[in-house]
Design a protein around this motif. Sequence first.
Motif, PDB file in Angstrom:
ATOM      1  N   CYS A 244       0.830  -1.202   0.000  1.00  0.00           N
ATOM      2  CA  CYS A 244       0.000   0.000   0.000  1.00  0.00           C
ATOM      3  C   CYS A 244       0.865   1.252   0.000  1.00  0.00           C
ATOM      4  O   CYS A 244       0.505   2.256  -0.630  1.00  0.00           O
ATOM      5  N   MET A 245       2.028   1.212   0.681  1.00  0.00           N
ATOM      6  CA  MET A 245       2.911   2.376   0.639  1.00  0.00           C
ATOM      7  C   MET A 245       3.430   2.592  -0.782  1.00  0.00           C
ATOM      8  O   MET A 245       3.497   3.733  -1.259  1.00  0.00           O
ATOM      9  N   GLY A 246       3.777   1.491  -1.465  1.00  0.00           N
ATOM     10  CA  GLY A 246       4.225   1.629  -2.842  1.00  0.00           C
ATOM     11  C   GLY A 246       3.133   2.184  -3.728  1.00  0.00           C
ATOM     12  O   GLY A 246       3.367   3.055  -4.574  1.00  0.00           O
ATOM     13  N   MET A 247       1.902   1.708  -3.509  1.00  0.00           N
ATOM     14  CA  MET A 247       0.783   2.199  -4.325  1.00  0.00           C
ATOM     15  C   MET A 247       0.520   3.672  -4.067  1.00  0.00           C
ATOM     16  O   MET A 247       0.277   4.444  -5.000  1.00  0.00           O
TER      17      MET A 247
ATOM     18  N   ALA B 233      -7.083   8.017  -0.298  1.00  0.00           N
ATOM     19  CA  ALA B 233      -8.265   7.289   0.169  1.00  0.00           C
ATOM     20  C   ALA B 233      -8.284   5.866  -0.379  1.00  0.00           C
ATOM     21  O   ALA B 233      -8.597   4.911   0.349  1.00  0.00           O
ATOM     22  N   ALA B 234      -7.908   5.714  -1.660  1.00  0.00           N
ATOM     23  CA  ALA B 234      -7.875   4.366  -2.249  1.00  0.00           C
ATOM     24  C   ALA B 234      -6.846   3.493  -1.545  1.00  0.00           C
ATOM     25  O   ALA B 234      -7.089   2.300  -1.278  1.00  0.00           O
ATOM     26  N   THR B 235      -5.684   4.090  -1.193  1.00  0.00           N
ATOM     27  CA  THR B 235      -4.655   3.323  -0.503  1.00  0.00           C
ATOM     28  C   THR B 235      -5.129   2.851   0.866  1.00  0.00           C
ATOM     29  O   THR B 235      -4.962   1.689   1.241  1.00  0.00           O
ATOM     30  N   VAL B 236      -5.738   3.785   1.626  1.00  0.00           N
ATOM     31  CA  VAL B 236      -6.222   3.420   2.958  1.00  0.00           C
ATOM     32  C   VAL B 236      -7.300   2.344   2.854  1.00  0.00           C
ATOM     33  O   VAL B 236      -7.327   1.386   3.631  1.00  0.00           O
ATOM     34  N   GLY B 237      -8.172   2.474   1.844  1.00  0.00           N
ATOM     35  CA  GLY B 237      -9.215   1.464   1.667  1.00  0.00           C
ATOM     36  C   GLY B 237      -8.655   0.105   1.348  1.00  0.00           C
ATOM     37  O   GLY B 237      -9.064  -0.915   1.920  1.00  0.00           O
ATOM     38  N   LEU B 238      -7.644   0.072   0.446  1.00  0.00           N
ATOM     39  CA  LEU B 238      -7.029  -1.214   0.088  1.00  0.00           C
ATOM     40  C   LEU B 238      -6.356  -1.842   1.296  1.00  0.00           C
ATOM     41  O   LEU B 238      -6.473  -3.053   1.542  1.00  0.00           O
ATOM     42  N   LEU B 239      -5.657  -0.999   2.090  1.00  0.00           N
ATOM     43  CA  LEU B 239      -4.973  -1.530   3.276  1.00  0.00           C
ATOM     44  C   LEU B 239      -5.974  -2.101   4.267  1.00  0.00           C
ATOM     45  O   LEU B 239      -5.754  -3.174   4.855  1.00  0.00           O
ATOM     46  N   ALA B 240      -7.108  -1.406   4.444  1.00  0.00           N
ATOM     47  CA  ALA B 240      -8.123  -1.896   5.375  1.00  0.00           C
ATOM     48  C   ALA B 240      -8.684  -3.235   4.907  1.00  0.00           C
ATOM     49  O   ALA B 240      -8.796  -4.191   5.693  1.00  0.00           O
ATOM     50  N   VAL B 241      -8.999  -3.321   3.594  1.00  0.00           N
ATOM     51  CA  VAL B 241      -9.582  -4.574   3.081  1.00  0.00           C
ATOM     52  C   VAL B 241      -8.596  -5.727   3.221  1.00  0.00           C
ATOM     53  O   VAL B 241      -8.943  -6.825   3.670  1.00  0.00           O
ATOM     54  N   LEU B 242      -7.316  -5.459   2.862  1.00  0.00           N
ATOM     55  CA  LEU B 242      -6.300  -6.518   2.958  1.00  0.00           C
ATOM     56  C   LEU B 242      -6.099  -6.956   4.400  1.00  0.00           C
ATOM     57  O   LEU B 242      -5.996  -8.160   4.692  1.00  0.00           O
TER      58      LEU B 242
END
Lengths: 100, 170
Positions: A16-19, B97-106
């Motif tokens: 996620c940090m990379g993204m 926001a997309a990054t935080v959402g992806l991290l939460a889902v993962l």
Amino acid sequence: MVPITYYLLLAAALFCMGMFGVLVRRNALVVFMCVELMLNAANLTFLAFARMHGDNTGHVSAFFVIAVAAAEAAIGLAIVIAVFRSRGSVLVEDIRTMKH
Amino acid sequence: MNIELILFGAFALLTLLSAGMVIFARSPINSAMALVSTFFFLAGIYVLLWAHTVAVMQVLVYAGAIMVLFLFVIMLLNLGESPTRGRPTLARLAGGAATVGLLAVLSIAILKLPEGVADLGAGTKEQMAFGTMATMGWEIFTKWLFPFEAVSLLLLVAMVGSVVVAKSRI
């Protein structure tokens, strides 16, 4: 003994940090570095599952990912040099010829 | 609290800190240096996973070859610091926001793994040998010979292609 959940969470955070870097940074070189971070997160997941199952396939996959990352870095940096030579900039916002 | 958990915690924390420095450093040189240290700490985590061969390749290929290429290009282009700190535009806020959402889902998906899957296994004596150079060489040159040759061809194509793209006039 570290649970596999920790390794997977670390890989998810790294991905996620990379993204985030790919989406937010303007410098094309830093964007490439963030792509490398994402590839490393994928490698970490491969190796964690290989350790869990006790076989070599994940290691071989990580090996191939490293080789493909090397090829990607060579081609990407060559493109960055070519773009810098014609435009005089490496900011991704300035490169919008194909943005239609 | 065993030593493996302490080592993992230290390496994981340092990895995430250096990855953050890669993203938030002002000049590309600082980003590249932070990326080198990220690769070193990740190699430590790979050793904890008994992936000794991949850890060595991480240091040799990533921290050695690829980062030298990056530094060479940064110095060739002579890039300074980014002129302005980017303002938070709509696209950037959407990206965050997309990054935080992806991290939460993962994270939710990983934490909900069933008990049998989330177990790393005891690690028998035979399993300890599975990441060594000998077993990996055996695996690559018996089962994965064709992909290995394909990757060597890919590297050749990338080498020739980068020369063609970067050279101003052939």
